[in-house]
Each structure stands twice: as structure tokens, then as C-alpha cells.
Design an enzyme around this catalytic site. Structure first.
Site: not given
Length: 749
Positions: A128, A324, A447
């Protein structure tokens, strides 16, 4: 009417009110999607509301409205296009969401045709396509007109635009004298990304997903704009015919292909429900690699004679259904894991994905949170995803949390490549090479490079110029990155020396692409205007870990001046250091106790006490005052203290403060105002003031302004266009007023 009120518990009055509400919501959604190409809700929400409407109509058939959404297809054509009446209606399809609904569709067809459960019954199953429906009319092999679906009976005349699409032939040989070919206009993922890149370069609007891009491109009043857009067309059906194309659906699709139309090569013949479901699973697994968007699979009875016997309901055929996909989930391939360094030094892993549409948005990146999440464990050590780790090359299931942030929900181990290696999280910063450490109890590795790390420097500058911080007009994130890369600015103070360093000629700036003498002058004027800044904005702009916009306002109100705050934090530093040492000692005691299998609560407290016993009284008093500020607490207080104690960071802050003309203290809060102590939410469009102005005024009157509605909300101020927040306020019974009532309420307070 609450969405979750069960249909079987509704009174007739409640059902009538709910049907009216649903008719309005779905009517607006249809117009936004089909006519305006600007969806206002997700497919999943639309489908849910349609199902609810159908359930209420089934329970209360006498209440079915004349404008019922169940009787509507698409939306009326937009103004600006000519109109074309379809010789045969363009109908929508019924939907199935579960496997059992597909089995029931098959059983329903068999009952109608008086076929037993074991009788052979072929269906076609095809992807679809998520695009824009289009009907093409050919007369004696010549293309004569094209029309959008519109409301199913009348569509928009987009003939000139359709002629620019390469997949649509202008002439065909061997076709029936009258042939209406129906299909879907769409845009591939690669073409969509390239289009959005071009749009962004020109400063034009970018599109949320390929469907919107395709629909917006086809419905341009200027066909030359459509010609420049990379549109494609899949043919899968037909309307008026002067003679049949074939005796079967599959045969007709093959005939369209022979006539020169592009058809989908994933269309298959299936015998019964189980074969349809098997092909659905196959297509769902391929979804991420197709290169275009699909949102399900369509099943159609193959024999056209049987289709004719089955016929139609009012808006849908009995012989077809759309199965769906789950709207907020999709499977795709993990192409890489990148590490991004934030302004606080946090190393954040990001998944780079093969693009896939999830909930109406194309997703190509997703958060991976931290190294524990990648390894398949929570911060507590407990397994998540069943302990499955995430590796480059994996097929992963993506979802959108709260319709915003894409995340990875699961990993398909059966599709894992044999050479996939466990991911090794870096122990050094990818930007500057500094050590990246993970403190005890912290889920994030950071860091240690600080200001020498270019990623942190750029992110801090981006944060500095953000809307809630200095908000310098003409100097946004993009310009900051450009200036940093050119070496023009390295820290916030440099922004305030730009004009003096460039001089009156400003040649370096005004000769850059996108800049002229006037825009350069405007920028320098905007920078100059920001030499006077509110204390709360200054605090927030520093990008100190844990120090958000609200906390910055709380600190500003408490200390009233920059000098008083800095003096208090400096004075409290011995207590802050003792607090840090106490927490580390307590953590060490916890670890030792766990290894020895004994309790640690008393010894933890003693460890903290030993670390804090020699703190000077004035330092302890300053610390206690700091952590007692509403919304601060030890974690933020410690972060603030350590930031101001860092020599390089403190020097950069001092240089910035030295460039400012005035740091403005906050206004005194009005404790006796009518909204003091109340939580207020603004939603919709405010017509007499900006949202920022409304928020600032409310806070000055002692109110707390929230971005979301909850049971703790006291008042909602709703302007035109108020949507879900207004609805939630009604559902919760929260007082809601318009902008005029708000202004009357606060008056001259």
C-alpha cells in the site's frame, strides 16, 4: 467526552455528543491531509478515531449523522484548481489492523459468495503506497486529463502537472479507447532527501515526509515547480473502461505494465488468508529497503467477476481491504553508530539507520542513550530487550517516543550478520582525543577535554546564542558554527569583540555568502544590544551541567545579582568539595559492603560525616543556603560550584561578564497577584502578545508556566487553534479561559 469512555457504557446523549465531536475532528483531519497536504494527526490517531466512530454508529444506528465520517472519502477539492468529476467514484478501502481481521475479511467474502472455508479463492496482495491518489484518463491512447481523488466524486484538475511525471506516458499503444488508470504519486527516499537538501539551501520550506512532499509537489499551481520535483507513479487500478483489461486483477495489472505503466513487482497471488498474512510479513520485513514509503498491504479478490458480485458498500468495496502496519513501529537496518559530544562533554551514541517512515516522519537517526543501553542492560545492571545487545548491521525495530524522539525497541537476532561485532564504546573523545571517563553512578561517559574540545566549544556557543539564553538576532547556531570554523570566535566573550576586530570596513564579514554591509551592521547592533542582559539569561547561557532555564530563574530570584551569587558559590566551595568527597566515600563503602555481603547504611553516613566535619561554618552556611533554593539541590549546586572553580571555565566566564554593560536583576514577584502560586499553560495563538511575553508576565506575577497540561495545572489560556492541550484540559475539568479573559484577570497587577 473522554476518549476512553466505553461505547457499551454510553448513554444516547453521550453517544450523540461523541459522534458530533468525531465528525468535527475527522472532517478537519481529512481536509488537512487530502486537501492541504498538512496532516494534523498521525495515521494511527486517525484510524483510532475512525474505528471509534464506527463502533458508536454500530451501537446507536439511529444516531448516525448525515455528515458521518464513515460516509466520506477524502476532502473537497482546494480552491485554485479546476474541478473534474470522476466518471466512476474513487473509493477508499476498509482497514484491518490485526491478523484475525484479515481472516474475518476472507471469511466474510466466502460467506457472501457461498464458498466453503476450503474452497480455492485467490487474492492479490500488494504494498500500500503512501502517496497521493491520482486518476489518469486516456482517449484513443492519448493522455487527456489527470485528477486527484478529492472527495471521491470530484477531484482537482492537475493535468499539466501530471504531464511532467516521467512514469506517466503521454501516449500508449494498444489500449482501450477509453482508459482511466488509477494509482499513487509518490517520492522515493533518496529523491526526498535530495529535495529537502535543496529546499534548505535556498531557505525554503522543507517537508516532513515523502508523502507530503509528493502531494505538495503535484498540487502546485505552477507546473514548472512540479517538473523540478522528482515525482513517480505506481499504477494499480482503473476507472472507466471501454473494454475490459483482463478477467482478473492480476491480469489487469500485467496489462497495465505491458501498456507502459510502472506497476509494483511485489504484487503476489495468494490462496486464502494465511498466504496473504505470510506475504504481509515478507513485505513488512522488506519495508526499510524498498526506497519508498508503504503503510500496509492491500488484498483484493483476484477474479473480476467475483469483484462484481461482491460489489460495494457506501464508500468501500467488499472485495478489498488494507492491512495497515503498526503506525509507530518499523524495522530497518542499523548502518552505523556515531558518537556526538555535547556541551557538557557527554558522549551520546546515535544510531544511523536506513531511512524508514515511522508515525508519518522519515527516521534516519535514533538515540541509543548510552553504552549500557547498547549492551542490552539498564544502569542498574538488569537486562533490557532480553539482554540483546545492538550491533552495526543489525535489523532493529524503531519507534517514536511521544511522537518525537526515535528510539530502538528491539533487535532481530535471526537477521544479524555473521560478521557483526559487539560494539566497543570509546574511552577517548572522538573530537579531541581526551580521556572519556564515566563517574561512579553516572550512566554517561564524558570527555575531560573541556574548552580544548572543539565539539564542546561549538555546542557551548550554540547554547549561548539559543533563544532562552542571549538570543542575538542574526546570530544563530548556523552562524556560530561558521564563525567558529573560521576561527573568528572560540568562546562567548569573542562575540562581543567581533566589530572591534573587523573594524569599520567589515570586509571579511560582508563579503561572505549570505552577508552584506547592512546585515553585518544589523548583527553588530544586535550584539551591542545584548551587552545588557537579564541575570537568569546569563546563568542559563553558561551551559553548566544541570542548570536549566527554570533553575537559572530560581537562582536569579534568590541572589538578585551576579556578584552575590558568585560570592556565595565561592564561599560555599569547601562545603561543596566536602560533599563530593563524602559521596565518593559513601560509594566506596557501599561497594565494599556489597563485596563482603554486609549492610552499609550506618558506615556510609559515617564516611560522609568524616569528609564534612572540618568544613568552616560560613562555608557550610553558604552551602546550606544554596541547596535550599527552590529547585536547586546538591547535584546542581555541586555542578555550579565545580564550574566556577575550574580555572579555564571561570576565566572564560569572567571575560564574558567583563564585556557586558549591565546584568539586570529579576523583577520582584507579586505574591498577592490573582495567579500567584498557580500553574498556567498557554496554548493556541495569542493575538495581543507573544508567547514569550505572556510567559514572562505570568512568572512576574508569581505563576509557574508549564508547557503541558496535567492534573497539577490550575489554568489554561487558550487562543485560536488550541488543540490537544485544550482537549486534555476539558477532559480533566481544568479551568480554561481565552486571551481577553486572561488580560482581564491579571489587569494591572
Amino acid at each position: 467526552m473522554a476518549d476512553d469512555l466505553r461505547v457499551d457504557r454510553m448513554t444516547e446523549k453521550q453517544a450523540r455528543e461523541e459522534l458530533a465531536r468525531l465528525a468535527e475532528l475527522l472532517g478537519e483531519a481529512n481536509a488537512a491531509y487530502h486537501r492541504d497536504d498538512a496532516p494534523v494527526m498521525s495515521d494511527a490517531e486517525y484510524d483510532r478515531l475512525r474505528q471509534r466512530n464506527a463502533a458508536i454508529e454500530a451501537a446507536f444506528p439511529a444516531l448516525k449523522r448525515a455528515d458521518s465520517p464513515s460516509e466520506q472519502v477524502g476532502a473537497a477539492p482546494a480552491e485554485g484548481f479546476g474541478k473534474i468529476s470522476h466518471s466512476e467514484r474513487m473509493l477508499s478501502l476498509g482497514n484491518a489492523f490485526e491478523a484475525d481481521e484479515v481472516r474475518e475479511f476472507d471469511a466474510r467474502v466466502r460467506r457472501y459468495l457461498n464458498l466453503g472455508p476450503d474452497a480455492a479463492l485467490d487474492y492479490t496482495a500488494e504494498p500500500k503506497i503512501d502517496g497521493l491518489s491520482l486518476s489518469l484518463r486516456y482517449e484513443e491512447g492519448r493522455f487527456v486529463q489527470a485528477a486527484t481523488r478529492g472527495d471521491g466524486q470530484v477531484g482537482e484538475n492537475v493535468t499539466a502537472n501530471a504531464r511532467t511525471i516521467g512514469d506517466i506516458p503521454d501516449r500508449i499503444e494498444g489500449a482501450p479507447d477509453i482508459l482511466e488508470v488509477r494509482g499513487e504519486v509518490y517520492m522515493s527516499h533518496a529523491d526526498f532527501e535530495a529535495l529537502n537538501a535543496r529546499q534548505a539551501e535556498r531557505g525554503d520550506k522543507t517537508f516532513a515526509n515523502p508523502r507530503n512532499a509528493a502531494a505538495g509537489s503535484l498540487r502546485q499551481l505552477d507546473a514548472e515547480i512540479t517538473r523540478a520535483r522528482p515525482l513517480r507513479f505506481f499504477a494499480y487500478a482503473w476507472g472507466a473502461l471501454s473494454e475490459p483489461l483482463a478477467e482478473t486483477q492480476m491480469g489487469a495489472i500485467e496489462r497495465l505494465s505491458e501498456l507502459g505503466f510502472v506497476t509494483n513487482d511485489l504484487t503476489r497471488l495468494c490462496d486464502g488468508a494465511e498466504e496473504m498474512l505470510a506475504h504481509y510479513e515478507t513485505i513488512e520485513q522488506m519495508r526499510a529497503t524498498l526506497g519508498y514509503d508503504i503503510d500496509g498491504v492491500v488484498y483484493k479478490v483476484n477474479a473480476l467477476a467475483l469483484q462484481a458480485r461482491l460489489g460495494y458498500r457506501s464508500t468501500t468495496p467488499r472485495w478489498a481491504i488494507a492491512h495497515k502496519f503498526p503506525a509507530e513501529l518499523a524495522w530497518t537496518r542499523l548502518e552505523a553508530i556515531d558518537i556526538q559530544v555535547g556541551r557538557t562533554g557527554a558522549l551520546s551514541p546515535v544510531a544511523r539507520l536506513s531511512p524508514v517512515t515511522v508515525g508519518g516522519v522519515v527516521v534516519s537517526n535514533a538515540t541509543l542513550h548510552n553504552e549500557d543501553y547498547i549492551a542490552g542492560r539498564a544502569a542498574s545492571g538488569e537486562a533490557i530487550r532480553g539482554g540483546k545487545d545492538i550491533r552495526v548491521g543489525d535489523w532493529v525495530q524503531v519507534y517514536r517516543a511521544g511522537d518525537v524522539i526515535p528510539k530502538i525497541a528491539d533487535v532481530d537476532l535471526e537477521r544479524r550478520p555473521e560478521d557483526a561485532e559487539p560494539y566497543r564504546f570509546p574511552e577517548t573523545c572522538p573530537e579531541c582525543g581526551s580521556e572519556a571517563v564515566r563517574e561512579e553512578g553516572d550512566a554517561v561517559r564524558r570527555c575531560t577535554g573541556g574548552l580544548i574540545c572543539p565539539a564542546q566549544a561549538v555546542e557551548k556557543l550554540r547554547h549561548f546564542v539559543s533563544r532562552a539564553a542571549f538570543d542575538i538576532e542574526g546570530l544563530g547556531a548556523k552562524q556560530v558554527e561558521q564563525f567558529f570554523a573560521d576561527g573568528w570566535i572560540a568562546e562567548p566573550a569573542d562575540i562581543f569583540t567581533l566589530e572591534s576586530r573587523f573594524g569599520s570596513g567589515m570586509k571579511q564579514l560582508k563579503n561572505r555568502e549570505g552577508w552584506g554591509e547592512k546585515s553585518a551592521e544589523n548583527l553588530f547592533a544586535a550584539i551591542e544590544a545584548r551587552r545588557e542582559v537579564a541575570l537568569s539569561r546569563l546563568l542559563y547561557s553558561l551551559g553548566i551541567r544541570h542548570l536549566g532555564e527554570v533553575a537559572a530563574q530560581d537562582l536569579a530570584r534568590h541572589y538578585q545579582s551576579w556578584e552575590a551569587l558568585v560570592e556565595a558559590v565561592d564561599l560555599a566551595r569547601p562545603a561543596a568539595q566536602a560533599h563530593r568527597a563524602g559521596e565518593e566515600a559513601a560509594e566506596a563503602e557501599r561497594a565494599a559492603a556489597a563485596a563482603e555481603g554486609r549492610g552499609a547504611r550506618v558506615s556510609e553516613a559515617r564516611a560522609r560525616a568524616r569528609s564534612e566535619r572540618d568544613v568552616p561554618e560560613d562555608a557550610q552556611a553558604a552551602w546550606d543556603d544554596l541547596v535550599a533554593v527552590d529547585g536547586i539541590g546538591p547535584v546542581l549546586a555541586l555542578s555550579l560550584s565545580e564550574a566556577l572553580a575550574n580555572p579555564e571555565e571561570r576565566a572564560a566566564i569572567d571575560r564574558l561578564v567583563g564585556k557586558l554593560a549591565r546584568i539586570v536583576p529579576p523583577e520582584a514577584r507579586a505574591e498577592d497577584s490573582p495567579v500567584a502560586g498557580k500553574t498556567v499553560v498557554f496554548t493556541g495563538t495569542l493575538e495581543k502578545m507573544t508567547r514569550d511575553e505572556a510567559k514572562a508576565r505570568a512568572e512576574a506575577l508569581g505563576a509557574k508556566v508549564s508547557g503541558s497540561v496535567s492534573s497539577k495545572t490550575d489554568l489554561v489560556v487558550a487562543g485560536p487553534g488550541a488543540g490537544s492541550k485544550a482537549k486534555k484540559a476539558r477532559d480533566l475539568g481544568i479551568e480554561m479561559i481565552d486571551e481577553d479573559a486572561w488580560l482581564a484577570l491579571i489587569g494591572d497587577a
